[in-house]
Design a protein around this motif. Structure first.
Motif, PDB file in Angstrom:
ATOM      1  N   ILE A  24       0.886  -1.171   0.099  1.00 35.80           N
ATOM      2  CA  ILE A  24       0.121   0.062   0.010  1.00 35.80           C
ATOM      3  C   ILE A  24       0.940   1.395  -0.095  1.00 35.80           C
ATOM      4  N   GLU A  25       0.472   2.247  -1.059  1.00 40.36           N
ATOM      5  CA  GLU A  25       1.292   3.518  -0.988  1.00 40.36           C
ATOM      6  C   GLU A  25       0.378   4.608  -1.018  1.00 40.36           C
ATOM      7  N   LEU A  26       0.565   5.499   0.022  1.00 37.64           N
ATOM      8  CA  LEU A  26      -0.273   6.925  -0.066  1.00 37.64           C
ATOM      9  C   LEU A  26       0.486   7.967  -0.494  1.00 37.64           C
ATOM     10  N   SER A  29       0.076  14.114  -2.323  1.00 39.21           N
ATOM     11  CA  SER A  29       0.235  15.236  -3.231  1.00 39.21           C
ATOM     12  C   SER A  29      -0.909  14.894  -4.354  1.00 39.21           C
ATOM     13  N   LYS A  30      -1.222  13.752  -4.548  1.00 38.46           N
ATOM     14  CA  LYS A  30      -2.155  13.210  -5.951  1.00 38.46           C
ATOM     15  C   LYS A  30      -3.382  12.843  -5.282  1.00 38.46           C
ATOM     16  N   LYS A  31      -3.657  12.947  -3.894  1.00 41.47           N
ATOM     17  CA  LYS A  31      -4.818  12.040  -3.530  1.00 41.47           C
ATOM     18  C   LYS A  31      -5.008  10.959  -3.749  1.00 41.47           C
ATOM     19  N   GLU A  32      -4.020  10.021  -3.681  1.00 40.80           N
ATOM     20  CA  GLU A  32      -4.137   8.716  -4.035  1.00 40.80           C
ATOM     21  C   GLU A  32      -3.660   7.567  -3.027  1.00 40.80           C
ATOM     22  N   ILE A  33      -4.343   6.626  -3.137  1.00 37.74           N
ATOM     23  CA  ILE A  33      -3.770   5.134  -2.414  1.00 37.74           C
ATOM     24  C   ILE A  33      -3.655   4.353  -3.508  1.00 37.74           C
ATOM     25  N   ILE A  34      -2.248   3.485  -3.491  1.00 31.96           N
ATOM     26  CA  ILE A  34      -2.109   2.434  -4.332  1.00 31.96           C
ATOM     27  C   ILE A  34      -2.104   1.264  -3.787  1.00 31.96           C
ATOM     28  N   GLU A  38      -3.619  -0.898  -7.872  1.00 36.05           N
ATOM     29  CA  GLU A  38      -5.128  -0.661  -8.029  1.00 36.05           C
ATOM     30  C   GLU A  38      -5.146   0.830  -7.296  1.00 36.05           C
ATOM     31  N   ILE A  39      -5.815   1.771  -8.042  1.00 38.43           N
ATOM     32  CA  ILE A  39      -5.993   3.172  -7.439  1.00 38.43           C
ATOM     33  C   ILE A  39      -7.078   3.561  -6.585  1.00 38.43           C
ATOM     34  N   ILE A  40      -6.942   4.056  -5.376  1.00 37.06           N
ATOM     35  CA  ILE A  40      -8.008   4.605  -4.741  1.00 37.06           C
ATOM     36  C   ILE A  40      -7.843   5.835  -4.549  1.00 37.06           C
ATOM     37  N   TYR A  66     -13.500   4.358  -5.312  1.00 35.85           N
ATOM     38  CA  TYR A  66     -12.642   3.218  -6.208  1.00 35.85           C
ATOM     39  C   TYR A  66     -13.562   2.965  -7.283  1.00 35.85           C
ATOM     40  N   ASN A  67     -13.069   3.053  -8.299  1.00 37.39           N
ATOM     41  CA  ASN A  67     -13.734   2.436  -9.522  1.00 37.39           C
ATOM     42  C   ASN A  67     -13.191   1.219 -10.269  1.00 37.39           C
ATOM     43  N   GLY A  68     -12.257   0.541  -9.524  1.00 39.38           N
ATOM     44  CA  GLY A  68     -11.806  -0.772 -10.304  1.00 39.38           C
ATOM     45  C   GLY A  68     -12.788  -1.952 -10.115  1.00 39.38           C
ATOM     46  N   ASN A  69     -12.159  -2.902 -10.527  1.00 39.48           N
ATOM     47  CA  ASN A  69     -13.139  -4.169 -10.839  1.00 39.48           C
ATOM     48  C   ASN A  69     -12.714  -5.299  -9.663  1.00 39.48           C
ATOM     49  N   ASN A  70     -11.724  -4.687  -8.678  1.00 41.25           N
ATOM     50  CA  ASN A  70     -11.164  -5.920  -7.835  1.00 41.25           C
ATOM     51  C   ASN A  70     -12.322  -5.736  -6.711  1.00 41.25           C
TER      52      ASN A  70
END
Length: 480
Positions: A24-26, A29-34, A38-40, A66-70
């Motif tokens: 998990i990566e926060l 700066s881009k308001k993302e969690i990886i 997968e991008i949240i 979260y708009n992914g398919n997982n």
């Protein structure tokens, strides 16, 4: 998909790390969690409170997208966002100081104990079940069974119980009349008990559904039942005495519940019914109340103080005399009462199926009906099965057209104080929940000679000896 997490984003990441095996990566700066590619995305925003108890130092909430398919990841996000945060759980615990103090002083008292608990999914019960954990019960040794009422934070509490590690299931109130649900309940309870042969098991039951399930079984490791309601006591009384395989500790008729808790319950039934009546006028109109027991006595007085003309229906002659001598108009049956005066509002407080078709079909157009006990309104389910025209109105109730007249059931035909509500404030019910902790503790840790019968005297004795009543008095009423 979009969910709200009621705390800061770094807390969300920590919660996700507990259930997610991947990296998990926060990226603030881009308001993302990886999460494993997968991008949240998230947005920090102050959205206000959702819990009944207000946490100290409320921090900004986060909108999680979260708009992914997982699907597995999506379910984890949903679970984390629905469950109360650690901050919210602590706020609930802190609003129940008597429960908190007793459990902290008795740590390890319930080690090697398992709990089967069936009640409403309310925030106060987050306080109760976490108190059991503080006293040594392992979370996986708690079976939390939902009664099925539409309480305001039911989804959050279900998710919270799962987060803590409890086994969570549902056994609806309708199970009492549904053999299929009873069979499902038997398997649920049997499996839980048989997988914990090395544990002593205490059962806390609201309504004696679990008691009914276990009438034909005798498990050596089940110590006792703790029954919380008068309705449950009535159901136990209806059982063949020979089938009662365990002691039943009667908290429902304890002095604490009679003199403290029923006042609080009556207040919530009264206030919730007033809220649901909305723009209707009640002062000067007739309220017919079914039942004049420990709850009904307080409730009838609340409606009278508000300005309603209250008629009390009570088949027990001594209770009926008591109500009459306190100035209420009284009848032994609802059928008699309807001939005397058609009510604007009928309020059930008996715990029995107390309204007949004869009564319903003689009510005036526009009559309202509600109840503090589910059984009182079961007649309306019969009308639904027979094809009666009705319409459910979300967060309000159900309107029925019966022989050309409109009758409105406020709530969902169950306990109205629990309808889309948390009911009793946590601080008010703290003392009653503490009494359940005391009785459970005493069953396990005192020498006693409990018989396979309903026990009341020893319950009052244990509560009086525990010191929780002194705590309650000193906390709210002691001067100087």
């Amino acid at each position: 998909m979009e969910y709200i997490y009621y705390d800061i984003i770094t807390k969300f990441v920590k919660d996700l790390e507990k259930v997610e095996q991947g990296k998990i990566e926060l990226r603030n700066s881009k308001k993302e969690i990886i999460v494993d590619g997968e991008i949240i995305t998230f947005e920090e925003k102050n959205l206000g409170l959702r819990s009944f108890s207000i946490p100290y130092f409320v921090q900004n909430q986060c909108i999680i997208k979260y708009n992914g398919n997982n699907q597995e990841l999506l379910e984890k996000i949903k679970q984390i966002c629905e469950a109360y945060t650690d901050n919210e759980i602590q706020a609930i615990i802190d609003t129940m100081p008597i429960l908190k103090k007793y459990s902290e002083e008795k740590q390890e008292n319930l080690k090697d104990i398992a709990i089967i608990w069936r009640d409403h999914f309310l925030e106060e019960n987050v306080g109760l079940l976490t108190a059991f954990v503080r006293m040594g019960v392992s979370p996986e040794d708690i079976l939390a069974i939902d009664k099925g009422d539409s309480t305001k934070h039911r989804n959050e509490i279900t998710a919270t119980f799962k987060k803590i590690g409890f086994q969570v299931d549902i056994l609806d109130n309708t199970a009492v009349a549904d053999d299929i649900l009873i069979e499902d309940g038997k398997k649920l309870v049997k499996d839980f008990i048989e997988h914990r042969r090395n544990k002593k098991i205490i059962i806390l039951d609201d309504g004696a559904i679990v008691s009914r399930i276990l009438t034909l079984h005798s498990y050596e490791n089940v110590e006792a039942f703790v029954e919380l309601t008068v309705t449950g006591l009535k159901r136990i009384k209806d059982l063949d005495v020979e089938k009662l395989s365990y002691p039943v500790l009667n908290i429902a008729k304890s002095q604490l519940k009679r003199f403290i808790t029923y006042k609080e319950i009556a207040n919530t039934i009264f206030t919730r019914s007033i809220e649901l009546l909305g723009g209707e006028k009640l002062v000067g109109r007739t309220v017919t109340q079914l039942g004049y027991g420990d709850l009904g006595e307080v409730l009838a007085e609340r409606y009278r103080q508000y300005g309603a003309r209250v008629i009390v229906i009570e088949p027990d002659v001594m209770k009926c005399i008591d109500a009459a001598e306190k100035g209420f108009t009284t009848f032994r049956t609802l059928e008699e009462s309807i001939e005397y005066d058609k009510p604007f509002l009928i309020v059930g407080a008996s715990g029995y199926n107390s309204i007949s078709k004869e009564v319903v079909e003689n009510l005036d157009n526009g009559t309202f009906v509600t109840s503090g006990a589910t059984a009182d309104l079961s007649i309306f389910k019969e009308y639904e099965k027979e094809g009666c025209k009705y319409q459910e109105i979300p967060r309000y109730g159900t309107q029925y057209e019966i022989k050309g007249k409109y009758i409105t059931v406020l709530g969902n035909g169950r306990s109205v104080n629990l309808f889309d509500s948390e009911a009793i404030p946590n601080k008010s019910n703290d003392i009653f929940k503490a009494s359940q902790l005391v009785v459970t503790d005493k069953i396990v840790n005192t020498k006693h000679n409990l018989q396979n019968r309903v026990e009341l005297e020893i319950v009052d004795e244990w509560i009086n000896e525990s010191g929780i009543l002194e705590e309650y008095y000193d906390l709210y009423f002691r001067k100087g």
